[in-house]
Structure formats: C-alpha cells, structure tokens
Design an enzyme around this catalytic site. Structure first.
Site, PDB file in Angstrom:
ATOM      1  CB  SER A 142      -0.891   0.019   1.245  1.00  0.00           C
ATOM      2  OG  SER A 142      -1.497   1.293   1.386  1.00  0.00           O
ATOM      3  CE1 TYR A 156      -4.300  -2.166   4.832  1.00  0.00           C
ATOM      4  CE2 TYR A 156      -3.593   0.072   4.311  1.00  0.00           C
ATOM      5  CZ  TYR A 156      -4.029  -1.172   3.906  1.00  0.00           C
ATOM      6  OH  TYR A 156      -4.179  -1.436   2.557  1.00  0.00           O
TER       7      TYR A 156
HETATM    8  P1  NDP Z   1     -11.451  -6.112  -0.498  1.00  0.00           P
HETATM    9  O1  NDP Z   1     -11.857  -5.972   0.928  1.00  0.00           O
HETATM   10  O2  NDP Z   1     -12.316  -5.520  -1.556  1.00  0.00           O
HETATM   11  O3  NDP Z   1     -11.184  -7.665  -0.837  1.00  0.00           O
HETATM   12  C1  NDP Z   1     -10.371  -8.388   0.042  1.00  0.00           C
HETATM   13  C2  NDP Z   1     -10.081  -9.746  -0.538  1.00  0.00           C
HETATM   14  O4  NDP Z   1      -9.220 -10.417   0.397  1.00  0.00           O
HETATM   15  C3  NDP Z   1     -11.311 -10.585  -0.706  1.00  0.00           C
HETATM   16  O5  NDP Z   1     -11.162 -11.412  -1.842  1.00  0.00           O
HETATM   17  C4  NDP Z   1     -11.332 -11.420   0.580  1.00  0.00           C
HETATM   18  O6  NDP Z   1     -11.916 -12.690   0.424  1.00  0.00           O
HETATM   19  C5  NDP Z   1      -9.846 -11.605   0.825  1.00  0.00           C
HETATM   20  N1  NDP Z   1      -9.577 -11.841   2.239  1.00  0.00           N
HETATM   21  C6  NDP Z   1      -9.707 -10.991   3.284  1.00  0.00           C
HETATM   22  N2  NDP Z   1      -9.392 -11.603   4.438  1.00  0.00           N
HETATM   23  C7  NDP Z   1      -9.052 -12.872   4.111  1.00  0.00           C
HETATM   24  C8  NDP Z   1      -8.644 -13.994   4.852  1.00  0.00           C
HETATM   25  N3  NDP Z   1      -8.514 -13.964   6.177  1.00  0.00           N
HETATM   26  N4  NDP Z   1      -8.373 -15.126   4.181  1.00  0.00           N
HETATM   27  C9  NDP Z   1      -8.494 -15.197   2.846  1.00  0.00           C
HETATM   28  N5  NDP Z   1      -8.894 -14.165   2.078  1.00  0.00           N
HETATM   29  C10 NDP Z   1      -9.173 -13.023   2.714  1.00  0.00           C
HETATM   30  O7  NDP Z   1      -9.992  -5.493  -0.566  1.00  0.00           O
HETATM   31  P2  NDP Z   1      -9.169  -4.826  -1.768  1.00  0.00           P
HETATM   32  O8  NDP Z   1      -9.381  -5.565  -3.011  1.00  0.00           O
HETATM   33  O9  NDP Z   1      -9.393  -3.381  -1.712  1.00  0.00           O
HETATM   34  O10 NDP Z   1      -7.674  -5.067  -1.217  1.00  0.00           O
HETATM   35  C11 NDP Z   1      -6.817  -6.068  -1.749  1.00  0.00           C
HETATM   36  C12 NDP Z   1      -5.407  -5.767  -1.270  1.00  0.00           C
HETATM   37  O11 NDP Z   1      -5.036  -4.463  -1.700  1.00  0.00           O
HETATM   38  C13 NDP Z   1      -5.242  -5.766   0.249  1.00  0.00           C
HETATM   39  O12 NDP Z   1      -4.004  -6.328   0.602  1.00  0.00           O
HETATM   40  C14 NDP Z   1      -5.279  -4.290   0.599  1.00  0.00           C
HETATM   41  O13 NDP Z   1      -4.610  -4.017   1.808  1.00  0.00           O
HETATM   42  C15 NDP Z   1      -4.563  -3.706  -0.604  1.00  0.00           C
HETATM   43  N6  NDP Z   1      -4.820  -2.300  -0.839  1.00  0.00           N
HETATM   44  C16 NDP Z   1      -6.076  -1.845  -1.124  1.00  0.00           C
HETATM   45  C17 NDP Z   1      -6.286  -0.497  -1.357  1.00  0.00           C
HETATM   46  C18 NDP Z   1      -7.633   0.078  -1.659  1.00  0.00           C
HETATM   47  O14 NDP Z   1      -7.760   1.311  -1.652  1.00  0.00           O
HETATM   48  N7  NDP Z   1      -8.645  -0.725  -1.949  1.00  0.00           N
HETATM   49  C19 NDP Z   1      -5.169   0.459  -1.350  1.00  0.00           C
HETATM   50  C20 NDP Z   1      -3.896  -0.130  -1.048  1.00  0.00           C
HETATM   51  C21 NDP Z   1      -3.745  -1.459  -0.825  1.00  0.00           C
HETATM   52  P3  NDP Z   1     -13.476 -13.021   0.766  1.00  0.00           P
HETATM   53  O15 NDP Z   1     -14.312 -11.907   0.224  1.00  0.00           O
HETATM   54  O16 NDP Z   1     -13.716 -14.322   0.062  1.00  0.00           O
HETATM   55  O17 NDP Z   1     -13.601 -13.151   2.243  1.00  0.00           O
END
Ligand code: NDP
Length: 247
Positions: A142, A156
């Site tokens: 991030s 975070y």
């Molecule tokens: P979302 O919350 O939209 O999606 C998160 C994803 O991670 C889902 O597919 C979810 O699966 C999965 N997930 C969460 N917890 C678990 C777990 N314990 N085990 C397995 N899978 C898990 O997040 P984003 O797409 O926004 O974020 C993706 C990555 O990008 C993250 O690492 C986030 O920190 C990073 N990021 C995001 C930003 C943003 O602005 N969106 C900015 C910078 C970084 P399920 O739904 O099946 O539970």
C-alpha cells in the site's frame, strides 16, 4: 501493455473480490491458469471461475483463511497439484481496520498482522516448493507503507511497511534462483474495502494529484507487468501506483 502468460500457472490469495479478482481476471485473460483463494465470498469466487472458463481459460477457486497457516499451505499445495507448478504468486488478501492506537484491541492488531504479513511468508514458503527458476512473487502492499496523512492508520501502515523490508530480503535470498520478489503499492482503489464515493473518498482525493480512486484493473495491469518476462530485472522493489497520493 500486452502481457502473455500462456503456459504459466498463477496463485492469487483473496481473488474473490476487488483488486484480487481483477488480478485473477487479468492473468487469466493473458493465458495463465489461475488458482485463487477466497474466504467468505464463495458465490463471487464461483462466478469469477465460471466467467473465465466460459471464455476458454482455466481457473480454480480454493477456500482458505490466509490467517490459518495450515489451510493456506494446503491451498497452495492443492493448486500446485492441479496446475502442476506455480510460476507466479500474488499475495493480495488483506484487511484494513481503522482505529486509534490508544484503542486498538490486541486481537485486531494480531489479526491484521496475521493476514497482511504472516500469510505472505506462509504462502511464499509454500509456493517456493513448487516454483522453478524465473518465478515471480508479488505482494499487494500500500502507498500507506510510505505516507499516512490521516489518523487511525498506524497498524495497517506498519503491516504494509513490513512488506517493504520483506521483499528486499527475499529478493536477496531468491536472486540465485532468478525469482523476483516485489511489492505493488496501490493508492486508493475502488473496492469494498475503499469505495470510490463518499466523505472519506473525498478526503483522500484532497491529498492526491489525481482526484479519483484507481480502478482495480489499473492495479492489475501493474501486477501483470511485474509478473511478465520483461520485468525480469525488477526485484526487491516497492512500486507505487497511487494517483500521486505520496507525491
Ligand atoms: P477487499 O476488501 O475488496 O477484498 C479483500 C479480498 O481479500 C477478498 O477477496 C477477501 O476474500 C480476501 N480476504 C480478506 N481476508 C481474508 C482472509 N482472512 N483469508 C483469505 N482471504 C481473505 O480489498 P481490496 O481488493 O481493496 O484489497 C486487496 C489488497 O489491496 C489488500 O491487501 C489491501 O490491503 C490492498 N490495498 C487496497 C487499497 C484500496 O484502496 N482498496 C489500497 C492499497 C492497498 P473473501 O471476500 O472471500 O472473504
């Protein structure tokens, strides 16, 4: 940029929604066979698999909580069993919870580190057993690893900063195998975690050069580049794609 992953096998954590789903789709569009994990979003995972298969691609969805090292390792091994190998690992699954450091519960601190950091180590170690020379490990970090212009982000931000050090050391360890290890560090990206509309979105746009959220596909495009043959000299790097959030 066109990328070609014909003959490659990829494993993506948290591929059911958001940035992870866009990465799965992009890698599959470009010819990779893709296994991905989901945690709670079974229906979304199945829809993604069905769409890729309908387009003639190959995708596998595996249920695993990435905080559970045994379950995550099992998912990596199952992906390798079905796909024959893992060429590209994308550690994308992540969680974000806002809390003032004076009030953050220890359980939430541990949970964020388990999912955002420990799982990266676990999946990488498991995938390395199935990865040949020239493999790729890419973590979704991030821009908050480097800049936190708001309160309540401390843990975070720390979890994503940890990945900056991790990729540097892993790049050294895995350089002899020709395996590259990098972070892609998005800025605000329009997902369930960080919707592109609303009061907090507007506050983010205030500090950005581009006054908008990224589309998940824009982040996936940078991941595709880092995963490509052409990026073979990029390693140990944390590449920011943030609309000027950190500028
Ligand atoms: P979302 O919350 O939209 O999606 C998160 C994803 O991670 C889902 O597919 C979810 O699966 C999965 N997930 C969460 N917890 C678990 C777990 N314990 N085990 C397995 N899978 C898990 O997040 P984003 O797409 O926004 O974020 C993706 C990555 O990008 C993250 O690492 C986030 O920190 C990073 N990021 C995001 C930003 C943003 O602005 N969106 C900015 C910078 C970084 P399920 O739904 O099946 O539970």
């Amino acid at each position: 940029m066109a990328t070609n992953f014909q003959g490659k096998a990829a494993f993506v954590t948290g591929g059911s929604r958001g940035i992870g789903a866009a990465i799965v789709q992009r890698l599959a569009n470009d010819g990779a066979a893709v296994a991905f994990t989901y945690h709670g979003s079974k229906a979304a995972a199945e829809t993604l698999v069905a769409g890729i298969q309908a387009a003639g691609g190959r995708a596998i969805a595996l249920q695993a909580d990435v905080a559970d090292a045994t379950a995550l390792t099992r998912a990596v091994n199952e992906a390798a069993r079905q796909l024959g190998k893992i060429d590209i690992l994308v550690n994308n699954a992540g969680v974000f919870s806002m809390a003032n450091i004076a009030e953050l519960a220890l359980e939430d601190f541990d949970s964020m580190l388990n999912i955002n950091v420990r799982a990266v180590f676990v999946a990488s170690q498991a995938a390395l057993a199935h990865m040949g020379d020239g493999g790729r490990i890419i973590n979704i970090g991030s821009c908050n690893a480097e800049r936190i212009p708001f309160p309540n982000f401390a843990t975070y931000a720390m979890s994503k900063s940890a990945l900056v050090g991790l990729v540097k050391g892993m790049a050294r360890d895995l350089g002899p195998r020709g395996i590259t290890v990098n972070n892609v560090q998005p800025g605000p990206t329009d997902t369930d975690m960080n919707p592109g509309e609303g009061e907090f979105a507007a506050a983010m746009h205030e500090v950005m050069a581009l006054k908008r959220h990224a589309r998940p596909e824009e982040i996936a495009a940078m991941v595709a580049y880092v995963a490509s043959e052409e990026a073979g000299f990029v390693t140990g790097a944390s590449l920011t794609i943030d609309g000027g959030f950190n500028a």
